[in-house]
Design a protein around this motif. Structure first.
Motif, PDB file in Angstrom:
ATOM      1  N   ARG A  17       0.844  -1.203   0.000  1.00 24.93           N
ATOM      2  CA  ARG A  17       0.000   0.000   0.000  1.00 24.93           C
ATOM      3  C   ARG A  17       0.875   1.247   0.000  1.00 24.93           C
ATOM      4  NH1 ARG A  17      -0.628   4.178   2.501  1.00 24.93           N
ATOM      5  NH2 ARG A  17       1.093   3.462   3.787  1.00 24.93           N
ATOM      6  N   TRP A  18       0.539   2.219  -0.779  1.00 23.29           N
ATOM      7  CA  TRP A  18       1.162   3.540  -0.651  1.00 23.29           C
ATOM      8  C   TRP A  18       0.189   4.590  -1.148  1.00 23.29           C
ATOM      9  CZ3 TRP A  18       2.862   6.444  -5.084  1.00 23.29           C
ATOM     10  CH2 TRP A  18       2.799   5.750  -6.300  1.00 23.29           C
ATOM     11  N   SER A  19       0.477   5.830  -0.856  1.00 24.05           N
ATOM     12  CA  SER A  19      -0.466   6.924  -1.110  1.00 24.05           C
ATOM     13  C   SER A  19      -0.063   7.705  -2.357  1.00 24.05           C
ATOM     14  CB  SER A  19      -0.472   7.890   0.086  1.00 24.05           C
ATOM     15  OG  SER A  19      -0.661   7.205   1.297  1.00 24.05           O
ATOM     16  N   ARG A  21      -0.589  10.376  -5.635  1.00 28.72           N
ATOM     17  CA  ARG A  21      -1.304  11.628  -5.879  1.00 28.72           C
ATOM     18  C   ARG A  21      -1.986  11.617  -7.246  1.00 28.72           C
ATOM     19  NH1 ARG A  21       3.079  13.204  -2.838  1.00 28.72           N
ATOM     20  NH2 ARG A  21       2.508  14.367  -0.961  1.00 28.72           N
ATOM     21  N   ASN A  74      -3.032  20.273  -1.729  1.00 30.28           N
ATOM     22  CA  ASN A  74      -3.702  18.971  -1.864  1.00 30.28           C
ATOM     23  C   ASN A  74      -4.764  18.990  -2.968  1.00 30.28           C
ATOM     24  OD1 ASN A  74      -2.261  17.612   0.130  1.00 30.28           O
ATOM     25  ND2 ASN A  74      -3.637  18.284   1.764  1.00 30.28           N
ATOM     26  N   TRP A  77      -3.951  17.888  -6.719  1.00 31.92           N
ATOM     27  CA  TRP A  77      -3.925  16.493  -7.182  1.00 31.92           C
ATOM     28  C   TRP A  77      -5.154  15.709  -6.733  1.00 31.92           C
ATOM     29  CZ3 TRP A  77      -4.058  13.291  -3.026  1.00 31.92           C
ATOM     30  CH2 TRP A  77      -3.532  13.775  -1.822  1.00 31.92           C
ATOM     31  N   HIS A 126      -5.321   8.268  -0.296  1.00 31.90           N
ATOM     32  CA  HIS A 126      -4.289   9.202   0.173  1.00 31.90           C
ATOM     33  C   HIS A 126      -4.911  10.083   1.261  1.00 31.90           C
ATOM     34  CE1 HIS A 126      -0.413  11.431  -1.015  1.00 31.90           C
ATOM     35  NE2 HIS A 126      -0.787  11.855   0.189  1.00 31.90           N
ATOM     36  N   PRO A 127      -4.488   9.879   2.532  1.00 38.17           N
ATOM     37  CA  PRO A 127      -5.015  10.726   3.614  1.00 38.17           C
ATOM     38  C   PRO A 127      -4.436  12.136   3.513  1.00 38.17           C
ATOM     39  CG  PRO A 127      -3.742   8.848   4.492  1.00 38.17           C
ATOM     40  CD  PRO A 127      -3.476   8.934   3.029  1.00 38.17           C
ATOM     41  N   MET A 128      -5.212  13.117   3.958  1.00 41.80           N
ATOM     42  CA  MET A 128      -4.769  14.516   3.893  1.00 41.80           C
ATOM     43  C   MET A 128      -5.126  15.261   5.174  1.00 41.80           C
ATOM     44  SD  MET A 128      -6.141  15.421   0.093  1.00 41.80           S
ATOM     45  CE  MET A 128      -7.637  14.478   0.288  1.00 41.80           C
ATOM     46  N   GLY A 129      -4.071  15.637   5.916  1.00 44.79           N
ATOM     47  CA  GLY A 129      -4.285  16.498   7.086  1.00 44.79           C
ATOM     48  C   GLY A 129      -4.358  17.956   6.665  1.00 44.79           C
ATOM     49  N   GLY A 130      -3.989  18.222   5.434  1.00 49.42           N
ATOM     50  CA  GLY A 130      -3.982  19.601   4.940  1.00 49.42           C
ATOM     51  C   GLY A 130      -5.357  20.015   4.445  1.00 49.42           C
ATOM     52  N   LYS A 175       7.030   4.881  -0.376  1.00 51.13           N
ATOM     53  CA  LYS A 175       8.022   5.429   0.559  1.00 51.13           C
ATOM     54  C   LYS A 175       8.618   4.334   1.447  1.00 51.13           C
ATOM     55  CE  LYS A 175       6.628   9.398  -1.019  1.00 51.13           C
ATOM     56  NZ  LYS A 175       5.467   8.880  -1.758  1.00 51.13           N
ATOM     57  N   ARG A 177      10.577   3.140   5.192  1.00 54.24           N
ATOM     58  CA  ARG A 177      10.182   3.214   6.594  1.00 54.24           C
ATOM     59  C   ARG A 177      11.395   3.161   7.512  1.00 54.24           C
ATOM     60  NH1 ARG A 177       6.083   4.754   4.663  1.00 54.24           N
ATOM     61  NH2 ARG A 177       3.961   4.105   5.173  1.00 54.24           N
TER      62      ARG A 177
HETATM   63  C1  LIG Z   1      -3.050  11.923   9.106  1.00 55.38           C
HETATM   64  C2  LIG Z   1      -2.298  12.057   7.792  1.00 55.38           C
HETATM   65  C3  LIG Z   1      -2.250  13.274   7.166  1.00 55.38           C
HETATM   66  C4  LIG Z   1      -1.613  13.406   5.929  1.00 55.38           C
HETATM   67  N1  LIG Z   1      -1.659  14.611   5.285  1.00 55.38           N
HETATM   68  C5  LIG Z   1      -1.190  14.708   4.026  1.00 55.38           C
HETATM   69  C6  LIG Z   1      -1.395  15.889   3.274  1.00 55.38           C
HETATM   70  O1  LIG Z   1      -2.024  16.863   3.723  1.00 55.38           O
HETATM   71  N2  LIG Z   1      -0.918  15.930   2.006  1.00 55.38           N
HETATM   72  C7  LIG Z   1      -0.229  14.888   1.448  1.00 55.38           C
HETATM   73  O2  LIG Z   1       0.170  14.982   0.288  1.00 55.38           O
HETATM   74  N3  LIG Z   1      -0.048  13.728   2.138  1.00 55.38           N
HETATM   75  C8  LIG Z   1      -0.513  13.606   3.400  1.00 55.38           C
HETATM   76  N4  LIG Z   1      -0.381  12.427   4.092  1.00 55.38           N
HETATM   77  C9  LIG Z   1       0.280  11.273   3.449  1.00 55.38           C
HETATM   78  C10 LIG Z   1       1.629  10.971   4.075  1.00 55.38           C
HETATM   79  O3  LIG Z   1       2.574  11.930   3.664  1.00 55.38           O
HETATM   80  C11 LIG Z   1       2.058   9.537   3.669  1.00 55.38           C
HETATM   81  O4  LIG Z   1       1.138   8.616   4.202  1.00 55.38           O
HETATM   82  C12 LIG Z   1       3.456   9.213   4.175  1.00 55.38           C
HETATM   83  O5  LIG Z   1       4.425   9.997   3.526  1.00 55.38           O
HETATM   84  C13 LIG Z   1       3.804   7.743   3.936  1.00 55.38           C
HETATM   85  O6  LIG Z   1       3.656   7.442   2.575  1.00 55.38           O
HETATM   86  P1  LIG Z   1       2.723   6.257   2.072  1.00 55.38           P
HETATM   87  O7  LIG Z   1       1.336   6.486   2.615  1.00 55.38           O
HETATM   88  O8  LIG Z   1       2.786   6.378   0.566  1.00 55.38           O
HETATM   89  O9  LIG Z   1       3.327   4.979   2.582  1.00 55.38           O
HETATM   90  C14 LIG Z   1      -0.978  12.275   5.336  1.00 55.38           C
HETATM   91  C15 LIG Z   1      -1.027  11.034   5.988  1.00 55.38           C
HETATM   92  C16 LIG Z   1      -1.687  10.922   7.197  1.00 55.38           C
HETATM   93  C17 LIG Z   1      -1.762   9.558   7.856  1.00 55.38           C
END
Ligand SMILES: Cc1cc2nc3c(=O)[nH]c(=O)nc-3n(C[C@H](O)[C@H](O)[C@H](O)COP(=O)(O)O)c2cc1C
Length: 191
Positions: A17-19, A21, A74, A77, A126-130, A175, A177
């Protein structure tokens, strides 16, 4: 650079799994979303309180509304993603009305279930705290006496990196770890 080698043979779903854009515009169906929400329901929580809440945007109208809550970096993308979800926690225990100190932790567990179920369906997340908290509260009608917004999640179908604006393209990879020794110890804490 953190490494992507595994130190023990855990299930590949955790490592693969990865996040991303880069999403294409293929919609997420109501049936798919129902499966993701179902997976989240079965997460453990303190006192079985289940303090998570997911606000889902699938229709174009709802996605346009949710997009207004994201920070520009954010939005650029995430705009393509077939679904946007706002993850909230319920602040108080429903039974006692007292603050629930593990609500955010429990909500994280439920969210990871949703994320891994998405992987199983071949979807990316893809989670986003932004995001803009005040705009989110106002636009999405969040009752902050009961709920706190934690993050948004973009859910969709992966697309090639080339369709992203240039500055995002070289970030489009799985990414690494920290090693296990940096995140765990056996026995008493050793600084
Ligand atoms: C709570 C949380 C908030 C995050 N906020 C952002 C964000 O605002 N923008 C973004 O591009 N990625 C965001 N991410 C993604 C992380 O950067 C990403 O999960 C981390 O670099 C690990 O990469 P991976 O998920 O590809 O393994 C967030 C992830 C989490 C869990």
């Amino acid at each position: 650079m953190q490494r992507r080698t595994t130190e023990a043979p855990c299930d590949p779903i955790f490592v693969e799994r990865w996040s991303p854009r880069s999403f294409d515009t293929t919609p997420i169906s109501a049936e798919q979303m129902k499966i993701l929400l179902e997976a989240s329901r079965w997460a453990p929580s303190a006192m079985n309180e289940q303090p998570w809440f997911f606000l889902v945007a699938l229709s174009e109208e709802d996605r346009n509304l949710f997009k207004q809550c994201l920070v520009q970096e954010n939005l650029i993308w995430a705009a393509n993603a077939g679904a946007l979800v706002l993850v909230l926690k319920r602040i108080h225990y429903t039974k006692t009305g007292t603050p629930n100190p593990t609500a955010e932790f429990d909500t994280g567990l439920a969210t990871m279930s949703l994320i891994l179920q998405a992987e199983k369906l071949g979807l990316a997340t893809h989670p986003m705290g932004g995001f803009h908290r005040e705009i989110t509260i106002e636009k999405l009608g969040v009752d902050v006496t009961q709920y706190e917004p934690i993050c948004f999640i973009a859910i969709g179908h992966r697309a090639p990196p080339e369709q992203l604006p240039e500055r995002f393209r070289d970030r489009e990879f799985p990414k690494g770890r920290k090693p296990q020794c940096e995140i765990s110890q056996y026995g008493k804490f050793k600084p």
